[in-house]
Every structure is written in structure tokens, then in C-alpha cells.
Design an enzyme around this catalytic site. Structure first.
Site, PDB file in Angstrom:
ATOM      1  N   ASP A   1      29.242   5.813 -23.631  1.00  0.00           N
ATOM      2  CA  ASP A   1      29.450   5.369 -22.468  1.00  0.00           C
ATOM      3  C   ASP A   1      30.406   6.546 -21.509  1.00  0.00           C
ATOM      4  OD1 ASP A   1      28.793   3.165 -24.021  1.00  0.00           O
ATOM      5  OD2 ASP A   1      29.995   1.762 -22.990  1.00  0.00           O
TER       6      ASP A   1
ATOM      7  N   LYS B   1      25.103  -3.373 -18.121  1.00  0.00           N
ATOM      8  CA  LYS B   1      26.522  -3.789 -18.765  1.00  0.00           C
ATOM      9  C   LYS B   1      27.494  -3.997 -17.837  1.00  0.00           C
ATOM     10  CE  LYS B   1      29.625  -1.992 -22.421  1.00  0.00           C
ATOM     11  NZ  LYS B   1      30.089  -1.028 -23.455  1.00  0.00           N
TER      12      LYS B   1
ATOM     13  N   LYS C   1      26.596   0.729 -16.008  1.00  0.00           N
ATOM     14  CA  LYS C   1      27.510  -0.056 -16.441  1.00  0.00           C
ATOM     15  C   LYS C   1      28.587  -0.196 -15.220  1.00  0.00           C
ATOM     16  CE  LYS C   1      31.580   0.051 -19.745  1.00  0.00           C
ATOM     17  NZ  LYS C   1      31.844   0.730 -20.925  1.00  0.00           N
TER      18      LYS C   1
END
Length: 358
Positions: free
Chosen positions: A195, A294, A258
Site C-alpha cells: 500500500d 479500497k 485506495k
């Protein structure tokens, strides 16, 4: 490229309670892969970087009032109750990136988190729901680089991947070369997902080529590990910036986009989610690649998770309810979902502290 209109809402899928015999099976997780299946296994085709082209995003416009009406309509029009709700919540568990990103994290806390990820719901509740013979676990465990090897060891044999936050998380202001080294180090330690955080300055100053090059470098450094691009939407100022940053990161090869690190003042919201989902839909139409989504930060209740699931299904379709394409970054959400499942089984709500995570 034509303007992106948010005036017209997509599909009118209505989620209603299904008959008890089929409701749980309709959305609940399928049987897990065998224990010897590598945690890195992903079935969805990976996104492939596209050549940088400003024509893909220059003309993007956001109709704010239409977008606000779209998200405001969700709670009033959608109702998921009883067995159907239990099925949706079991599916939500399989999409959680169970997370601990605190300054006081320890190896023992990470091990406890991993144990919870592998057995997220009490066995007696699963049995009462008819799931005693099925395996259920979270989508991933998300930790700082320091604890990647600890989590990999704790999750051995479970099929649960380890996700590492990287690139100077959460601010992303360390030198670019160190960002790449951090990614490479996490991959060496066994992280199957990375991430990353983008440099917000590139977005705020309109340096889209720099954002593309940065994201491309992150993707190359990650190798076979899947990359989730954290946009920190609460710091990007406008929905148009969110839309453009989403498109550029996907163009550069991001496997997921995300919302947030969870450390910003404003994190995931239905409004930025709608904008990002529309970009994912547009990217798939242009390239054929499906990119995951996400939300992270502030998704702490079962009701909120259901709202996001409904929006995913309506905007992108059933495939985006699976952990291959949908993750929820959360630390306390799992406890509330387990409470809701216990209420479904017993008719009583339990105290939050009876469902500890780490």
C-alpha cells in the site's frame, strides 16, 4: 475524452432479504484455497501500465450536486436485513484488510491480529449460521514494514496475504529512492501487497507526469506484489483532483486505488468513493482491466460496510464484492460485524469488548 458525468446513476440493483435457504450462500465467502496455496495467489488479471496520455483525464469534470444526490439516496433506498444481511456481512469480513498501524505496535500485537484474521468469527456463531464446514478469513493483514516478517510467519499456511504500508507512510515525504528501497525490502520479507502513498504535491500542483512516473516506479519496485495506491483524498482539495489522480495511478499500473491512510482529517467518504468507482469503470471500459478499490479510515460499523458494498455492486457489479477487487481498510470494523452476527443468531447485542482484535 468526454467529460465524466455524475448526473446519471448506474443500475438499480435492489438488495432485499432472500429466502433463508439461499440468503447466506448468495454472498457469503466461498471455501478458501487449500492451506498450501501461496498467499500471493490472485485470480484477477493484473492491471498493466498504459502510456501516459493527458487526453485520458484533462477533460474530466465532476457534477457535484448530482454526485451528492446519488450518495444521499443510498441509505433510504437500500435495505438488507436478516439472513441477507448476515450473508453480506460474512462477505465483508473476507474483504477486510485487518490493520494495525500504531506507534505502539509490537510483534505480539501483530501475532494476535493475525490470529484474529485467520479466525475472525467465533466458531459457535459460524455453526449457528450454517458455516461450520466453511473457512472464513480476512482479505489481508496490513502492517508497517517492521512487522512484515512477523505477520508472514504468523499467517503461514492460512492463505492470507500480508500487506505492507510503504513509501514513507503516511505523509510520503521521504526521498524517492528510499521509497523504492522500502517497497523492495517489504517484498523480500514476504509482503504480497504493498500500500503506497502518492506525493500529494504532484496532484495539488497539476504535475500529472510526475505522479505517473512515481506510480510506475512503485509498481516496478513491487515486482509480483500487488500495489494499492493511497490517494489521501481528504488532502486533494477537489473531487476533480481525486478523479484525475485515480486515473493517472491506474494508467501507471496500480492494481487498486485506495482513499486514505486513515491518518488524514477526512478519510473515506461515499462521495469520493463514487468518484473513484466511476474512474475505475471508465478505465475498464477503455483498457479491459479491472482495478480494485479500497476505502480506508472511518469504516468502523457494519452499517457503513453494507453501504459501501451496495455502492460497489451498483456501480461496478458483482465481481467487485470479492476480495480480489474490493478491500476495506479497518481495525475496529470486524468487532462490530461480529456483534451484528451474534445479534442475528441470539437476538441480543454483546458488549464491544467481547470481540477483541489485537
Amino acid at each position: 475524452m468526454t467529460s465524466t458525468s455524475l448526473v446519471r446513476a448506474s443500475g438499480t440493483v435492489r438488495s432485499r432479504p432472500a429466502p433463508p435457504a439461499t440468503a447466506l450462500a448468495a454472498l457469503a465467502p466461498t471455501a478458501s484455497a487449500p492451506a498450501d496455496t501461496p498467499a500471493q495467489a490472485h485470480t484477477a488479471a493484473r492491471n498493466t501500465a498504459q502510456p501516459f496520455d493527458t487526453g485520458w483525464f484533462d477533460s474530466i469534470r465532476i457534477n457535484l450536486s448530482a454526485a451528492e444526490r446519488r450518495v444521499a439516496s443510498l441509505p433510504g433506498r437500500r435495505s438488507v436485513k436478516k439472513d441477507a444481511q448476515a450473508g453480506w456481512l460474512l462477505k465483508a469480513i473476507s474483504c477486510i484488510d485487518l490493520t494495525t498501524l500504531n506507534g505502539d505496535d509490537t510483534a505480539e500485537r501483530v501475532r494476535r491480529l493475525c490470529a484474529k484474521a485467520a479466525a475472525p468469527v467465533r466458531a459457535d456463531l459460524l455453526a449457528a449460521l450454517g458455516f461450520a464446514d466453511r473457512s472464513l478469513h480476512t482479505g489481508a493483514v496490513c502492517v508497517y514494514h517492521r512487522f512484515v516478517s512477523t505477520a508472514v510467519e504468523a499467517l503461514a499456511g492460512t492463505g492470507i496475504p500480508v500487506a505492507a504500508v510503504s513509501t514513507g507512510f503516511p505523509a510520503g515525504l521521504i526521498p524517492h529512492e528510499l521509497k523504492l528501497k522500502e517497497i523492495e525490502a517489504s517484498v523480500r520479507d514476504g509482503a504480497a501487497e504493498i500500500d503506497i502513498v502518492i506525493t500529494r504535491e504532484h496532484v495539488l500542483t497539476g504535475q500529472w507526469r510526475k505522479l505517473y512516473d512515481e506510480m510506475r516506479d512503485f509498481r516496478l519496485a513491487a515486482g509480483d506484489a500487488h500495489v494499492k495506491a493511497i490517494l489521501a483524498t481528504g488532502e486533494l482539495k477537489t473531487l476533480r483532483n481525486v478523479a484525475k489522480a485515480s486515473m493517472v495511478c491506474m494508467m501507471a499500473g496500480a492494481d487498486f486505488i485506495k482513499t486514505s491512510t486513515g491518518k488524514e482529517g477526512v478519510n473515506a467518504t461515499p462521495l469520493v468513493t463514487l468518484v473513484m468507482l466511476r474512474m475505475i469503470r471508465q478505465y475498464e471500459a477503455r483498457t479491459g482491466f479491472r482495478v480494485g478499490y479500497k476505502p480506508a479510515g472511518g469504516v468502523s460499523t457494519a452499517k457503513t460496510a453494507l453501504d459501501y458494498q451496495v455502492l460497489m455492486k451498483e456501480e461496478l457489479g458483482r465481481a467487485w464484492l470479492e476480495p480480489e477487487l474490493f478491500r476495506i481498510g479497518a481495525s475496529t470494523l470486524l468487532a462490530d460485524i461480529e456483534r451484528q452476527l451474534e445479534h442475528h443468531v441470539t437476538g441480543r447485542y454483546s458488549a464491544f469488548h467481547r470481540h477483541p482484535i489485537g
